[in-house]
Design an enzyme around this catalytic site. Structure first.
Site, PDB file in Angstrom:
ATOM      1  CB  SER A   1      -5.141  -0.752  -2.253  1.00 56.51           C
ATOM      2  OG  SER A   1      -3.885   0.584  -2.913  1.00 56.51           O
TER       3      SER A   1
ATOM      4  CE  LYS B   1      -2.511   1.040  -0.795  1.00 55.08           C
ATOM      5  NZ  LYS B   1      -1.129   0.323  -0.523  1.00 55.08           N
TER       6      LYS B   1
ATOM      7  CE  LYS C   1      -1.108   2.706  -4.997  1.00 62.40           C
ATOM      8  NZ  LYS C   1      -0.220   2.347  -3.880  1.00 62.40           N
TER       9      LYS C   1
ATOM     10  CG  ASP D   1       0.998   4.552  -1.414  1.00 66.55           C
ATOM     11  OD1 ASP D   1       1.744   4.899  -1.334  1.00 66.55           O
ATOM     12  OD2 ASP D   1       0.724   3.189  -1.594  1.00 66.55           O
TER      13      ASP D   1
ATOM     14  CD  GLU E   1       2.107   2.506   1.248  1.00 71.41           C
ATOM     15  OE1 GLU E   1       0.606   2.705   1.900  1.00 71.41           O
ATOM     16  OE2 GLU E   1       1.959   1.989   0.644  1.00 71.41           O
TER      17      GLU E   1
ATOM     18  CG  ASP F   1       5.355   0.481  -0.503  1.00 71.48           C
ATOM     19  OD1 ASP F   1       6.799  -0.477  -0.716  1.00 71.48           O
ATOM     20  OD2 ASP F   1       4.508   0.356  -1.594  1.00 71.48           O
TER      21      ASP F   1
ATOM     22  CE  LYS G   1       3.463  -3.512  -1.411  1.00 69.56           C
ATOM     23  NZ  LYS G   1       3.564  -2.314  -1.758  1.00 69.56           N
TER      24      LYS G   1
ATOM     25  N   GLY H   1       0.502  -5.115  -0.648  1.00 71.77           N
ATOM     26  CA  GLY H   1       0.731  -5.804  -1.368  1.00 71.77           C
ATOM     27  C   GLY H   1       1.362  -5.449  -2.974  1.00 71.77           C
TER      28      GLY H   1
HETATM   29  O1  OSB Z   1       2.488   1.106  -3.297  1.00 74.04           O
HETATM   30  O2  OSB Z   1       1.938  -0.203  -1.938  1.00 74.04           O
HETATM   31  C1  OSB Z   1       1.746   0.423  -3.264  1.00 74.04           C
HETATM   32  C2  OSB Z   1       0.608  -1.425  -5.908  1.00 74.04           C
HETATM   33  C3  OSB Z   1       1.223  -2.022  -6.942  1.00 74.04           C
HETATM   34  C4  OSB Z   1       2.682  -1.502  -6.970  1.00 74.04           C
HETATM   35  C5  OSB Z   1       2.463  -0.587  -5.859  1.00 74.04           C
HETATM   36  C6  OSB Z   1       1.440  -1.314  -4.770  1.00 74.04           C
HETATM   37  C7  OSB Z   1       0.110  -0.981  -4.667  1.00 74.04           C
HETATM   38  C8  OSB Z   1      -1.076  -0.718  -3.772  1.00 74.04           C
HETATM   39  C9  OSB Z   1      -1.861  -2.576  -4.424  1.00 74.04           C
HETATM   40  O3  OSB Z   1      -1.004  -0.011  -3.500  1.00 74.04           O
HETATM   41  C10 OSB Z   1      -2.091  -2.996  -3.310  1.00 74.04           C
HETATM   42  C11 OSB Z   1      -3.040  -4.625  -3.151  1.00 74.04           C
HETATM   43  O4  OSB Z   1      -3.813  -4.978  -3.292  1.00 74.04           O
HETATM   44  O5  OSB Z   1      -2.029  -5.895  -3.818  1.00 74.04           O
HETATM   45 MG    MG Z   2       2.945   1.381  -1.478  1.00 77.39          MG
END
Ligand code: OSB
Ligand code: MG
Length: 366
Positions: free
Chosen positions: A133, A159, A161, A186, A211, A236, A260, A288
């Site tokens: 991510s 992924k 953001k 995401d 996402e 999510d 998660k 995660g």
């Molecule tokens: O939305 O998936 C998410 C990290 C912190 C809060 C929300 C998210 C995330 C990630 C990172 O996308 C996932 C990871 O590498 O642990």
């Molecule tokens: Mg997410």
């Protein structure tokens, strides 16, 4: 089994580089590590809460309070993990606090029974497919530079953001360089119903999924977008319990769920959502929350269940931290996957006492 001692540690691990989403910018992974001790054996769990309620309503402070005053007393009465999960449903919400303590009870079970967590949960895989991510940066070029680095490192799926004003350019830039690499985006709740036409235009980027475009409570907008869009919508933040998963699926708000265990309220609930999604033909993958090695160790066990059919957000320790809480970093293997821990026991034997000491800001014993 009698729980003789429970410890809470507020740990703050510096991230190698800040991680930015549409809603939060983190420079450290803050979390509460929970340990439970019985007859000289110790189980570990992680509540990956943040300092501010920017991802979910919980924070380090709220989770500490709820663990100390409500959940730890309950675990002392119901120390068996499935029984604990059931007992703590009397308390509303508090998913991450519940998940952290439940994970510690599972981890203790692993020690007591001489079994891996994967085997206790019904895992079938020896290794899991993983992606990475990639956080937001002021410049799109910098994000694309990081993507190149991660691709070279071996990650099989990226992924990105996104947020309003930093979406189409970024996705188009990615696609012009990588026409074959699986891509997800995401939004962490950043859009509203008025953005539906704009989001529909993302179909051209041939993404695995989009996402959480809208706020967690806004199932109506997710339903409307999924009806009109070819790309799968993945939820999510919206799915913070088994019954919300059931509701989202029944209402066709998504074709995909990011599981998660910390957000859903524990490993038991995560397995339930996994089973539900398998029955209903919903694809799942393991997300995660920048967990330390302890939460990551448990996420790997969860991701070994048969329904996890897309690469997870379970990246190498080095993608997050200079120094993790475990003695050995979690790394990609020769197949560009991550091995599921399969030894007979919990994570205790892997914990690095020195980094634990270095990064612990607060410790309480109950
Ligand atoms: O939305 O998936 C998410 C990290 C912190 C809060 C929300 C998210 C995330 C990630 C990172 O996308 C996932 C990871 O590498 O642990
Ligand atoms: Mg997410």
């Amino acid at each position: 089994m009698v729980i003789e001692k429970v410890e809470l540690r507020y740990v703050s691990l510096p991230l190698r580089t800040p991680f930015e989403t549409s809603t939060a910018r983190e420079t450290h992974k803050d979390c509460i590590l929970v340990t439970v001790t019985s007859e000289g054996q110790r189980g570990w769990g992680e509540a990956p809460v943040m300092l501010e309620p920017l991802y979910s309503a919980e924070t380090v402070e709220t989770a500490w309070h709820v663990l100390r005053d409500f959940l730890i007393p309950l675990a002392k009465v119901s120390p068996e993990p499935a029984a604990f999960a059931k007992a703590c449903s009397i308390f509303k919400g508090q998913q991450m606090a519940k998940a952290g303590l439940e994970a510690a009870l599972w981890d203790l079970q692993c020690e007591r029974r001489g079994a891996s967590l994967s085997s206790l949960l019904g895992g079938t895989r020896k290794e899991v497919e993983v992606g990475v991510s990639v956080g937001l940066e002021p410049e799109v070029a910098e994000i694309l530079r990081k993507v190149r680095e991660y691709r070279e490192r071996g990650y099989q799926r990226i992924k990105l953001k996104i947020r309003p004003g930093q979406d189409r350019d970024l996705l188009a830039g990615f696609r012009s360089e990588h026409d074959d690499l699986p891509l997800q985006a995401d939004a962490n709740c950043a859009y509203g119903a008025a953005d539906i036409p704009h989001l529909m235009s993302f179909d051209e980027f041939d993404m695995v999924l989009l996402e959480q475009p809208f706020p967690g409570e806004d199932l109506v907008s997710h339903i409307a977008l999924q009806k009109k869009m070819n790309t799968s919508i993945c939820l999510d933040e919206s799915v913070s319990s088994v019954s919300l998963a059931r509701q989202a699926i029944a209402l066709k708000a998504c074709r995909n769920i990011n599981i998660k265990q910390a957000r859903i309220g524990g490993l038991s609930a995560a397995v339930e959502v996994h089973d539900l999604c398998r029955d209903q033909g919903i694809d799942v993958w393991c997300g995660g929350l920048l967990e330390t090695g302890i939460g990551r160790f448990h996420n790997l066990a969860l991701a070994s269940l048969p329904g996890f059919c897309l690469p997870g957000d379970i990246s190498e320790s080095g993608r997050y931290f200079e120094q993790d809480i475990l003695q050995e970093p979690i790394v990609l293997n020769e197949n560009r996957n991550i091995d599921v821990p399969d030894f007979a026991g919990g994570v205790d034997r892997l914990v690095c006492v020195e980094s634990l000491k270095r990064y612990t800001q607060r410790l309480d014993v109950f």
